[in-house]
Structure formats: C-alpha cells, structure tokens
Design a protein around this motif. Structure first.
Motif, PDB file in Angstrom:
ATOM      1  N   LEU A   1       7.431  -4.139  -1.887  1.00 34.39           N
ATOM      2  CA  LEU A   1       6.240  -4.679  -2.533  1.00 34.39           C
ATOM      3  C   LEU A   1       5.036  -3.824  -2.162  1.00 34.39           C
ATOM      4  N   VAL A   2       4.180  -3.561  -3.134  1.00 37.45           N
ATOM      5  CA  VAL A   2       2.892  -2.909  -2.899  1.00 37.45           C
ATOM      6  C   VAL A   2       1.818  -3.933  -3.236  1.00 37.45           C
ATOM      7  N   VAL A   3       0.951  -4.235  -2.274  1.00 39.54           N
ATOM      8  CA  VAL A   3       0.032  -5.359  -2.390  1.00 39.54           C
ATOM      9  C   VAL A   3      -1.413  -4.874  -2.384  1.00 39.54           C
ATOM     10  N   ALA A   4      -2.159  -5.259  -3.408  1.00 39.13           N
ATOM     11  CA  ALA A   4      -3.600  -5.010  -3.454  1.00 39.13           C
ATOM     12  C   ALA A   4      -4.324  -6.342  -3.299  1.00 39.13           C
ATOM     13  N   LEU A   5      -5.174  -6.430  -2.292  1.00 38.32           N
ATOM     14  CA  LEU A   5      -5.904  -7.660  -1.988  1.00 38.32           C
ATOM     15  C   LEU A   5      -7.396  -7.426  -2.151  1.00 38.32           C
TER      16      LEU A   5
END
Length: 271
Positions: free
Chosen positions: A80-84
């Motif tokens: 998973l690649v997560v942008a917050l």
C-alpha cells in the motif's frame, strides 16, 4: 457543463472518448507482468465522519476499499502507498491509530506522502499481481450471478450513524478469478454495479432479490447503498458461492422480488 451534469461515469466516458484515459472500465489498472494497481481517496465529510468511525477503523477501511478492487482482479496484494492530508492540529496518537488500522489488513505500507489540509483526506494506492483478471466484459448469456457474502450491512449501519469494517475477499477473489467470466466488487450498490457488467458484456443481468443474502439488520433497500465490498461474479458453475441471478440475451439490469419488478437506488459521485 458541470460535473453534476456528467456524473462520475459520464466523466470517465468523456476522458476515454478524448483519449485522456484508457482501460478505466475495470476495478484496477493492469500493467505488464501481471501487475494490477488501484487507488481510492477517502474525504472527510464525503466518505466518513470522525464522530461515526474510529481512527483505527478508518485506517482499515481506507486499505480495504482498495484491496477489494485487487480482490475483484484476482490479485495477491503486495503493498500500500498512503497519502495523508490532515489539519496541523491533528493528534499524533490518532494518526498512529489510523496506520495501525491499515496494518491490521496484513498488507504493508511501503510508501506515500503527508501534507496539511483543512480537512482529513486519506488516499491509498494498492498494488498486487494477478494471473488472470476477469474484468467486466466477459459475462455470457446462461451465466449465473454469484456473490461472496451478505449485502446491505453498510446501509444498515449508516442508518444507525455508524460504519462497518469492509470485508477482505482476496482469497475468494483469486478463487473466482480462475474461472469467472466477469467480476467486480459491490461498492456503489447492487443495481449500479450489476449495470457495469451488463454494459461492458452487452447482456442483460437479472437479479432475483429474494435470493440475495442479507447482512444482519439489513433490508432490501440497503442493497442500494453500496459499500458492501463483496464480489459479484458471472460464472458458468457457481460452485460454493450464493447464486443471486443470471445473465441473458439483451441489455440492462432487471431486478425482481418474487417475480415482480423492484427498484433500487445507487451511488454516483458528483450527482
């Protein structure tokens, strides 16, 4: 013309028509070497409310809605690649709890980005590999329609001002992908998602609502809410999965309840 005039599906069709996007008809993009990749963004006030959901459950949800697209593609999930994006006053403990929810899915976070914003936005990209992606265009007259689990639970929970954790159907997705003619996840409502298969496969889907397994506390109208993230597949042999209808010659989706026509709503962004 505005986005509300086109709707989400109309926008995607226009992007395809102009050659600005391609291969957007399935749950996930297919790349070389069997790689499949998908991305969903959850926006506070649109997809969730923090007074209705915990940070940990939000993390699970953000991962699960993407993993559902991989499941529909018959894929093994690899990362998973997560942008917050979050307000600066957000508590660090809350963010850590959110990432703990992501980790509970068993799929590692392998990259991403953080930035500040006026409201919480969580965008997750999930990547995996699949030996065979059924897609939405292969359903044939004579196929049976099956689902991997009960539907309506998300709608029933929303009526109680709550959210339920979406299921992970990666194993079922791989199992079905080996022989399904078409397959997708039920995210926008049973009728809306069935229509995706009907349009792409150029056949009519008949759904017999009395055969649809309902989640605890759900009623038929909850089937139009979406966000159940079970899989809907067109197969020649249903094997162990619950049959909810069939494919026929023709076009569109027909919903019946004990033989009588029935209407369900559904979800489409911008409308």
């Amino acid at each position: 013309m505005t986005l509300s005039d086109l709707g989400e599906l109309g926008l995607l069709a226009e992007l395809e028509r102009r050659g600005l996007a391609q291969g957007v008809e399935d749950d996930a993009a297919q790349l070389a070497g069997g790689v499949v990749i998908t991305q969903d963004a959850l926006v506070e006030g649109v997809h969730f409310r923090l007074d209705w959901i915990s940070w940990r459950d939000l993390g699970w949800r953000a991962a699960a809605v993407n993993l559902s697209d991989l499941a529909a593609s018959g894929a093994d999930a690899e990362g998973l690649v997560v942008a917050l994006a979050a307000p600066p006053e957000t508590r660090v403990d809350d963010v850590l709890e959110l990432y703990e929810g992501l980790a509970e899915t068993g799929v590692p976070v392998v990259g991403g980005d953080t930035t500040q914003s006026a409201q919480l936005v969580l965008s997750v990209t999930a990547a995996g590999r699949s030996a065979r992606v059924p897609g939405r265009s292969g359903a044939r007259p004579g196929d049976q329609l099956v689902v991997t689990g009960p539907l309506g639970g998300a709608g029933a929970a929303f009526r109680r001002q709550a959210f339920v954790r979406p299921p992970l159907r990666l194993a079922e997705g791989r199992e079905l992908a080996a022989y399904a003619h078409a397959q997708l996840d039920v995210s926008d409502g049973l009728a809306v998602d069935a229509a995706h298969i009907a349009v792409r496969s150029r056949c009519r889907l008949v759904v017999e609502l009395e055969r649809v397994p309902l989640a605890d506390g759900a009623d038929l109208d909850d089937l139009g809410f979406g966000e159940d993230y079970e899989l809907l597949a067109a197969v020649e042999d249903p094997r162990r999965f619950a049959v909810v209808g069939r494919c026929e010659e023709g076009e569109g989706v027909v919903l019946t309840l004990d033989g009588a026509p029935y209407r369900l709503g559904g979800w489409e962004h911008f409308r």
